[in-house]
Motif scaffolding. Sequence first.
Motif, short mmCIF file in Angstrom:
data_model
loop_
_atom_site.label_atom_id
_atom_site.label_comp_id
_atom_site.label_asym_id
_atom_site.label_seq_id
_atom_site.Cartn_x
_atom_site.Cartn_y
_atom_site.Cartn_z
N PHE A 28 0.83 -1.20 0.00
CA PHE A 28 0.00 0.00 0.00
C PHE A 28 0.87 1.26 0.00
O PHE A 28 0.49 2.28 -0.58
CB PHE A 28 -0.94 -0.01 1.20
CG PHE A 28 -2.16 -0.85 1.00
CD1 PHE A 28 -3.20 -0.42 0.19
CD2 PHE A 28 -2.28 -2.09 1.61
CE1 PHE A 28 -4.33 -1.20 -0.01
CE2 PHE A 28 -3.39 -2.88 1.42
CZ PHE A 28 -4.43 -2.44 0.60
N GLY A 29 2.04 1.18 0.64
CA GLY A 29 2.96 2.32 0.60
C GLY A 29 3.44 2.61 -0.80
O GLY A 29 3.48 3.76 -1.24
N ILE A 30 3.79 1.53 -1.54
CA ILE A 30 4.21 1.69 -2.93
C ILE A 30 3.07 2.25 -3.78
O ILE A 30 3.28 3.08 -4.66
CB ILE A 30 4.70 0.34 -3.49
CG1 ILE A 30 5.99 -0.09 -2.78
CG2 ILE A 30 4.93 0.43 -4.99
CD1 ILE A 30 6.46 -1.48 -3.16
N LEU A 31 1.85 1.79 -3.50
CA LEU A 31 0.68 2.27 -4.23
C LEU A 31 0.54 3.79 -4.10
O LEU A 31 0.34 4.50 -5.10
CB LEU A 31 -0.59 1.59 -3.72
CG LEU A 31 -1.91 2.08 -4.30
CD1 LEU A 31 -1.99 1.76 -5.79
CD2 LEU A 31 -3.09 1.47 -3.56
N PHE A 32 0.67 4.30 -2.88
CA PHE A 32 0.54 5.74 -2.66
C PHE A 32 1.76 6.51 -3.19
O PHE A 32 1.62 7.59 -3.77
CB PHE A 32 0.36 6.04 -1.16
CG PHE A 32 -1.03 5.85 -0.67
CD1 PHE A 32 -2.00 6.81 -0.89
CD2 PHE A 32 -1.39 4.70 0.02
CE1 PHE A 32 -3.30 6.64 -0.45
CE2 PHE A 32 -2.68 4.50 0.46
CZ PHE A 32 -3.65 5.47 0.24
N ALA A 33 2.96 5.96 -2.98
CA ALA A 33 4.18 6.70 -3.30
C ALA A 33 4.47 6.74 -4.80
O ALA A 33 5.13 7.68 -5.27
CB ALA A 33 5.37 6.10 -2.57
#
Length: 256
Positions: A28-33
């Motif tokens: 989810f961090g990669i999705l946002f970043a």
Amino acid sequence: MSHEPSAHAHAAHTPEWEVSVWPFVISFGILFALPVAFGFKFVYGMSFAAILALGIGTPMIVAGIVGWVREGMSSHHGEGLAFPAMGWFILAEAMIFVSIFASYWFNRLTAEAWPPAGSIELPKVLPIVMTCVLVASSFTIHHAEALLQKGNRTGFNAWLIVTMVLGSVFLGMSAYEWNHLFHENFTADTNLLGTVFFTITGLHGSHVIVGLGIFLAVLVPALQGRINEPFVKTAGLYWHFVDIIWFFVVSQVYYW
């Protein structure tokens, strides 16, 4: 006849499933970043929303890496396949960089003119400073590992912190460079050079962030007197890979 031995043997060989929430946090961090932040910035032109997405995604990535590595370090299975698996992981990551560089080489060598229209001159001094900082960090982590092998845990902690500071300085200089280029209206969608530059330097920067997250996961228990030497060795191997990749980035993107 008692069946207890066979029962115990069966229990000893029963597969043990290990589950973790941290891969979801990283995902989810990669999705946002990445896609969310880039979509806000380059598709919808919403800079503030892109900054918010980065502000959400980047800490999630770092926290996920730290949590996942600490979870692995505290596992009762010990070293496991951490070091040999890192070798395969590095090979896979290297292939990603090779594919991007190959695409860059093909497009550049077949272009009628280079650099393409709309390009600006990329910095020449800052990349040298960034290279010196990153190379220095490879020496410091190597020195930290040497001190650990000699039993000097205090020295190891100190030089690990120095390595992390150098890595953070490198990221700070990269962020400063990006900000400067943005103010010059040079972005990923300006032309092919912009796409190549921000893709390659961004991908490399993401690997630096991962490396710092791994070091942080090593440092926190180390300050409490708990050091997993195989994981330190594995973390150092990954950091050297990040350093080597940077030489290709500098030579191909900045000075070719």
